[in-house]
Scaffold this motif. Structure first.
Motif, PDB file in Angstrom:
ATOM      1  N   PHE A   5      45.938  25.352  35.074  1.00  0.00           N
ATOM      2  CA  PHE A   5      46.797  24.598  35.974  1.00  0.00           C
ATOM      3  C   PHE A   5      46.038  24.282  37.255  1.00  0.00           C
ATOM      4  N   VAL A   6      46.510  23.234  37.927  1.00  0.00           N
ATOM      5  CA  VAL A   6      45.980  22.866  39.236  1.00  0.00           C
ATOM      6  C   VAL A   6      47.044  23.281  40.236  1.00  0.00           C
ATOM      7  N   ALA A   7      46.627  23.984  41.294  1.00  0.00           N
ATOM      8  CA  ALA A   7      47.619  24.557  42.205  1.00  0.00           C
ATOM      9  C   ALA A   7      47.140  24.570  43.650  1.00  0.00           C
ATOM     10  N   VAL A   8      48.132  24.585  44.519  1.00  0.00           N
ATOM     11  CA  VAL A   8      47.921  24.918  45.927  1.00  0.00           C
ATOM     12  C   VAL A   8      48.150  26.422  46.015  1.00  0.00           C
ATOM     13  N   ILE A   9      47.156  27.130  46.532  1.00  0.00           N
ATOM     14  CA  ILE A   9      47.257  28.581  46.655  1.00  0.00           C
ATOM     15  C   ILE A   9      47.451  28.913  48.130  1.00  0.00           C
ATOM     16  N   PRO A  10      48.588  29.552  48.466  1.00  0.00           N
ATOM     17  CA  PRO A  10      48.830  29.878  49.880  1.00  0.00           C
ATOM     18  C   PRO A  10      47.799  30.870  50.409  1.00  0.00           C
ATOM     19  N   PRO A  11      47.522  30.811  51.716  1.00  0.00           N
ATOM     20  CA  PRO A  11      46.660  31.835  52.309  1.00  0.00           C
ATOM     21  C   PRO A  11      47.296  33.220  52.128  1.00  0.00           C
ATOM     22  N   GLU A  12      46.463  34.231  52.133  1.00  0.00           N
ATOM     23  CA  GLU A  12      46.937  35.605  51.927  1.00  0.00           C
ATOM     24  C   GLU A  12      48.028  35.983  52.924  1.00  0.00           C
ATOM     25  N   SER A  13      47.901  35.555  54.178  1.00  0.00           N
ATOM     26  CA  SER A  13      48.900  35.902  55.197  1.00  0.00           C
ATOM     27  C   SER A  13      50.266  35.293  54.873  1.00  0.00           C
ATOM     28  N   VAL A  14      50.281  34.113  54.288  1.00  0.00           N
ATOM     29  CA  VAL A  14      51.532  33.444  53.927  1.00  0.00           C
ATOM     30  C   VAL A  14      52.188  34.175  52.744  1.00  0.00           C
ATOM     31  N   SER A  15      51.384  34.496  51.724  1.00  0.00           N
ATOM     32  CA  SER A  15      51.900  35.246  50.574  1.00  0.00           C
ATOM     33  C   SER A  15      52.408  36.620  50.999  1.00  0.00           C
ATOM     34  N   ALA A  16      51.693  37.262  51.920  1.00  0.00           N
ATOM     35  CA  ALA A  16      52.087  38.594  52.404  1.00  0.00           C
ATOM     36  C   ALA A  16      53.411  38.539  53.149  1.00  0.00           C
ATOM     37  N   ASP A  17      53.638  37.473  53.920  1.00  0.00           N
ATOM     38  CA  ASP A  17      54.889  37.325  54.645  1.00  0.00           C
ATOM     39  C   ASP A  17      56.068  37.213  53.670  1.00  0.00           C
ATOM     40  N   LEU A  18      55.921  36.399  52.648  1.00  0.00           N
ATOM     41  CA  LEU A  18      56.977  36.254  51.632  1.00  0.00           C
ATOM     42  C   LEU A  18      57.149  37.555  50.863  1.00  0.00           C
ATOM     43  N   TRP A 155      51.170  26.343  57.125  1.00  0.00           N
ATOM     44  CA  TRP A 155      49.709  26.283  57.074  1.00  0.00           C
ATOM     45  C   TRP A 155      49.298  24.879  56.665  1.00  0.00           C
ATOM     46  N   THR A 156      48.020  24.596  56.830  1.00  0.00           N
ATOM     47  CA  THR A 156      47.489  23.294  56.448  1.00  0.00           C
ATOM     48  C   THR A 156      46.828  23.405  55.084  1.00  0.00           C
ATOM     49  N   VAL A 157      47.301  22.596  54.151  1.00  0.00           N
ATOM     50  CA  VAL A 157      46.715  22.528  52.809  1.00  0.00           C
ATOM     51  C   VAL A 157      45.553  21.545  52.875  1.00  0.00           C
ATOM     52  N   SER A 158      44.365  22.017  52.573  1.00  0.00           N
ATOM     53  CA  SER A 158      43.191  21.154  52.639  1.00  0.00           C
ATOM     54  C   SER A 158      42.391  21.157  51.331  1.00  0.00           C
ATOM     55  N   SER A 159      43.001  21.723  50.272  1.00  0.00           N
ATOM     56  CA  SER A 159      42.345  21.746  48.957  1.00  0.00           C
ATOM     57  C   SER A 159      43.368  22.126  47.897  1.00  0.00           C
ATOM     58  N   PHE A 160      42.980  21.910  46.651  1.00  0.00           N
ATOM     59  CA  PHE A 160      43.708  22.515  45.531  1.00  0.00           C
ATOM     60  C   PHE A 160      42.691  23.139  44.595  1.00  0.00           C
ATOM     61  N   ALA A 161      43.177  23.975  43.676  1.00  0.00           N
ATOM     62  CA  ALA A 161      42.285  24.746  42.807  1.00  0.00           C
ATOM     63  C   ALA A 161      42.628  24.521  41.343  1.00  0.00           C
ATOM     64  N   LEU A 162      41.612  24.590  40.499  1.00  0.00           N
ATOM     65  CA  LEU A 162      41.798  24.623  39.055  1.00  0.00           C
ATOM     66  C   LEU A 162      41.784  26.100  38.655  1.00  0.00           C
ATOM     67  N   VAL A 163      42.839  26.527  37.967  1.00  0.00           N
ATOM     68  CA  VAL A 163      43.014  27.946  37.649  1.00  0.00           C
ATOM     69  C   VAL A 163      43.131  28.125  36.139  1.00  0.00           C
ATOM     70  N   HIS A 164      42.371  29.080  35.601  1.00  0.00           N
ATOM     71  CA  HIS A 164      42.469  29.469  34.195  1.00  0.00           C
ATOM     72  C   HIS A 164      43.481  30.610  34.110  1.00  0.00           C
ATOM     73  N   SER A 165      44.469  30.476  33.242  1.00  0.00           N
ATOM     74  CA  SER A 165      45.527  31.478  33.103  1.00  0.00           C
ATOM     75  C   SER A 165      45.447  32.126  31.727  1.00  0.00           C
ATOM     76  N   ARG A 166      45.329  33.457  31.726  1.00  0.00           N
ATOM     77  CA  ARG A 166      45.305  34.207  30.472  1.00  0.00           C
ATOM     78  C   ARG A 166      46.551  35.091  30.430  1.00  0.00           C
ATOM     79  N   LEU A 167      47.475  34.736  29.553  1.00  0.00           N
ATOM     80  CA  LEU A 167      48.761  35.428  29.477  1.00  0.00           C
ATOM     81  C   LEU A 167      48.624  36.858  28.991  1.00  0.00           C
ATOM     82  N   GLY A 168      49.384  37.754  29.626  1.00  0.00           N
ATOM     83  CA  GLY A 168      49.507  39.125  29.170  1.00  0.00           C
ATOM     84  C   GLY A 168      48.282  40.004  29.319  1.00  0.00           C
TER      85      GLY A 168
END
Length: 186
Positions: A5-18, A155-168
């Motif tokens: 998948f292609v995704a916007v990944i939040p900064p660690e501080s944003v994920s930590a707040d949630l 936060w400012t989104v300035s990129s997106f990432a290609l992510v390989h997902s391996r289930l389980g």
């Protein structure tokens, strides 16, 4: 074949707040909660990306990202799929500024995957971060009301990432997400 998948990944501080907001509430429901370090906003998903297409996918995503400009994003509110009365997925919503730049990023990512030969899944783009899965349909109105009270740091989104997902393959049968490449905007 790769599940990607292609995704916007939040900064660690944003994920930590949630994560902190949800931590004291998670024990109230026996959901399969997403891990904080795997929170992401999926722009495009492809169940099967042929290995032979990977270089083309990366090249096309680089071009697509180059056409985008940075934009502001805030995690706020929430909802449930397919709906709050019989939800199987609890999610956090987002606000983008400007909103159309997020939509354009998703369209560019979907087109890049498709043109490289990957079968892009999903229908209309509905920006969200999956927080939990229920297994069986559950009334989620109280959870959505709770999320409506949440507004995380912007936060400012300035990129997106290609992510390989391996289930389980992760702890407690969670998926393992590996960033293959990150694509800066502009």
């Amino acid at each position: 074949m790769n599940r990607m998948f292609v995704a916007v990944i939040p900064p660690e501080s944003v994920s930590a707040d949630l994560d902190e907001f949800l931590a004291v509430r998670r024990d109230a429901a026996a959901f399969r909660w997403s891990l904080a370090d795997q929170l992401h906003l999926t722009l495009a998903f492809a169940e099967h990306v042929p290995e032979r297409s990977l270089d083309d996918v990366i090249e096309r995503l680089e071009t697509a990202a180059g056409r985008r400009t940075p934009f502001g994003l805030t995690i706020t509110g929430g909802g449930a799929f397919p709906d709050v009365t019989a939800g199987k997925v609890l999610y956090a919503g987002v606000e983008a500024d400007p909103a159309d730049e997020l939509d354009r990023s998703a369209t560019g990512a979907r087109n890049a995957l498709a043109k490289a030969g990957a079968d892009v899944d999903g229908g209309r783009f509905r920006p969200h971060l999956t927080l939990a899965r229920t297994g069986q349909p559950v009334e989620l109105s109280n959870w959505v009301r709770l999320l409506d009270a949440y507004r995380g740091p912007s936060w400012t989104v300035s990129s997106f990432a290609l992510v390989h997902s391996r289930l389980g393959e992760g702890p407690r049968k969670h998926p393992v997400h590996e960033v293959v490449a990150e694509f800066p905007f502009g």
